[in-house]
Design an enzyme around this catalytic site. Structure first.
Site, PDB file in Angstrom:
ATOM      1  CB  CYS A   1       0.363  -8.032   4.712  1.00 26.51           C
ATOM      2  SG  CYS A   1      -0.788  -7.699   6.034  1.00 26.51           S
TER       3      CYS A   1
ATOM      4  CE  LYS B   1       0.649  -5.107   0.798  1.00 26.99           C
ATOM      5  NZ  LYS B   1       0.454  -4.284   2.013  1.00 26.99           N
TER       6      LYS B   1
ATOM      7  CE1 TYR C   1      -2.933  -1.423   4.167  1.00 25.06           C
ATOM      8  CE2 TYR C   1      -4.150   0.230   5.382  1.00 25.06           C
ATOM      9  CZ  TYR C   1      -3.811  -1.086   5.182  1.00 25.06           C
ATOM     10  OH  TYR C   1      -4.353  -2.066   5.973  1.00 25.06           O
TER      11      TYR C   1
ATOM     12  CD  GLU D   1      -0.012  -1.334   0.254  1.00 25.36           C
ATOM     13  OE1 GLU D   1       0.932  -1.221   1.046  1.00 25.36           O
ATOM     14  OE2 GLU D   1      -0.985  -2.104   0.455  1.00 25.36           O
TER      15      GLU D   1
END
Length: 464
Positions: free
Chosen positions: A48, A51, A180, A184
């Site tokens: 997370c 990213k 996702y 992403e």
């Protein structure tokens, strides 16, 4: 009473494990935590956080392009991949240091080794062969990226792990997957100037999200230059003088410098000795736990993605905290996995909480749909052709808001706050009674007065 080396031994120093270790230590427990890679786990080290930093980088191209419509003259711009990666690595190292320091301040012993379970109260450190006993063992080893090992040429692919450390920015990227992580990376890499193609086996990307969100994101990503191919998969990858030649099952062919596989994640339980210790695993390899995160072995618990309940970092943190409070704090806590807000950091961004429309339909209840699509105010002067989507699903009888789905700038920020309202049982009348903040995109959530659609309750099918 049997004496152990520690009251709690945590395997895995990711978000859930670190929180559990710290809180248990604060409750007075003697705690050790073992980690074979880096403190912080997937989210902080290779998930997370890095990213999101790369997502921020990818959005500056829009900032520069949009500036002209607001009277600014922006000179020549140039993106440098090496600078981004170096600065990202510096920030991750800083965060890892904070995690490590917080554990030490709490009195947690950090053991830099892989640990395997060798009994209900015992683990072994692979690095040294040392055997350590503990009254309670917590497995918090997270998940790992899956690859299709049967694919001819699979040795040429990378996963999200390697994408964060590529030495050079790929000029052409092909991504396999539609979840996702896949969307992403496809979005951010396209924003950084990489020619990007996404290949997904399903009929539409972002399976599990609301149907309109899926279609809207698909259209917006294609508008921004991402080529999306649905209903297809890789059949072969070959290394050639021009790069990587990807053959699809349909017969189509793609050429890339980098091929990323983001087809899902699997609970990271392989080689941990869990089954030999009597811990039940499901078909996917996840640790089977009860509402208090206890496994089939009373002294062994598990939290986070390794349980495959709701694979999000804040959920792992909440589960780790609840475990520590329950087992060592004398305060039983059960984590509520309902109404968990989540975001997808594509551009445009997705924020969602509550039921999708398909999930509402499955309940058979009457429901109303409130929907708004519009150009964000900023796009009016920039000239950018983009559309924002806001959707509320409301119970037709109780007026309770069942789901909220947003696609557009700051959707993640908005849905965090909407999650509070839904958790409190907010009705559409509560939304209507809330004063709008103008001019904002978020005001649409409290100014949609007339349903876009009304759906009556569906009677259950007759038996026989």
């Amino acid at each position: 009473m049997m004496s152990h080396d520690y009251d709690l031994f945590v395997i895995g120093a990711g978000s859930g494990g670190v929180r559990a270790a710290r809180i248990a230590a604060q409750h007075g427990a003697r705690v050790a935590i073992a980690e074979e890679y880096r403190i912080g786990g997937t989210c902080v080290i290779r998930g997370c956080v890095p990213k999101k930093l790369m997502v921020y980088a990818s959005r500056f191209a829009d900032e520069f392009a949009d500036a002209a419509g607001f009277g600014w003259t922006v000179g020549e711009t140039r993106f440098d991949w090496a600078t981004l990666i170096a600065n990202k690595d510096r920030e991750i190292a800083r965060l890892e240091g904070i995690y490590r320091s917080n554990l030490a301040k709490a009195g947690v012993t950090i053991l830099e080794s892989r640990a395997v379970v060798v009994g209900p109260h015992a683990v072994e450190l692979v690095a040294t062969g040392e055997r350590i006993t503990a009254g309670t063992i917590l497995v918090a080893t997270g998940g790992r990226a899956e690859v299709d090992e049967r694919l001819d040429g699979v040795e040429h692919v990378v996963t999200s792990n390697e994408m964060f450390h590529l030495e050079h920015q790929p000029r052409r990227l092909v991504v396999a997957g539609g979840g996702y992580i896949a969307v992403e990376f496809a979005s951010l890499m396209a924003g950084l100037g990489t020619e990007t193609t996404l290949v997904y086996r399903g009929e539409e990307i972002l399976r599990g999200f609301d149907r309109e969100v899926r279609r809207h994101v698909h259209a917006e990503l294609e508008r921004r230059g991402v080529r999306i191919i649905c209903g297809d998969i890789f059949s072969r990858i070959e290394k050639t003088a021009d790069g990587l030649d990807v053959t699809l099952r349909s017969g189509g062919r793609l050429v890339a410098d980098t091929v990323m596989m983001a087809i899902g994640r699997r609970p990271n339980t392989a080689g941990l000795g869990l089954e030999a210790a009597g811990v039940a695993l499901d078909a996917k390899g996840a640790v089977v736990v009860d509402a208090q995160s206890r496994s089939s072995v009373p002294s062994i618990y598990a939290v986070g993605d390794v349980t495959d309940r709701f694979n999000l970092t804040p959920v792992a943190i909440r589960e780790g905290h609840a475990f520590a409070d329950t087992v060592f704090g004398g305060r039983p806590v059960t984590v509520d996995h309902r109404l968990v807000p989540t975001a997808v950091f594509t551009t445009p961004e997705v924020g969602t909480v509550g039921l999708t429309e398909d999930a509402v339909i499955e309940t058979g209840r009457a429901y109303d749909v409130y929907r708004a699509t519009f150009r964000p105010m900023r796009a009016t002067l920039s000239g950018r052709e983009e559309r924002m989507l806001m959707k509320l699903l409301v119970d037709g009888e109780t007026d309770r808001v069942l789901g909220c789905h947003i696609v557009g700038p700051d959707a993640g920020e908005m849905v965090q706050l909407i999650g509070i309202a839904l958790k409190m049982g907010a009705t559409k009348a509560d939304f209507d009674a809330t004063m709008a903040v103008h001019p904002t995109a978020a005001e649409e959530l409290v100014t949609m007065r007339v349903p876009s659609e009304r759906h009556p309750a569906r009677l259950p099918a007759a038996a026989g």
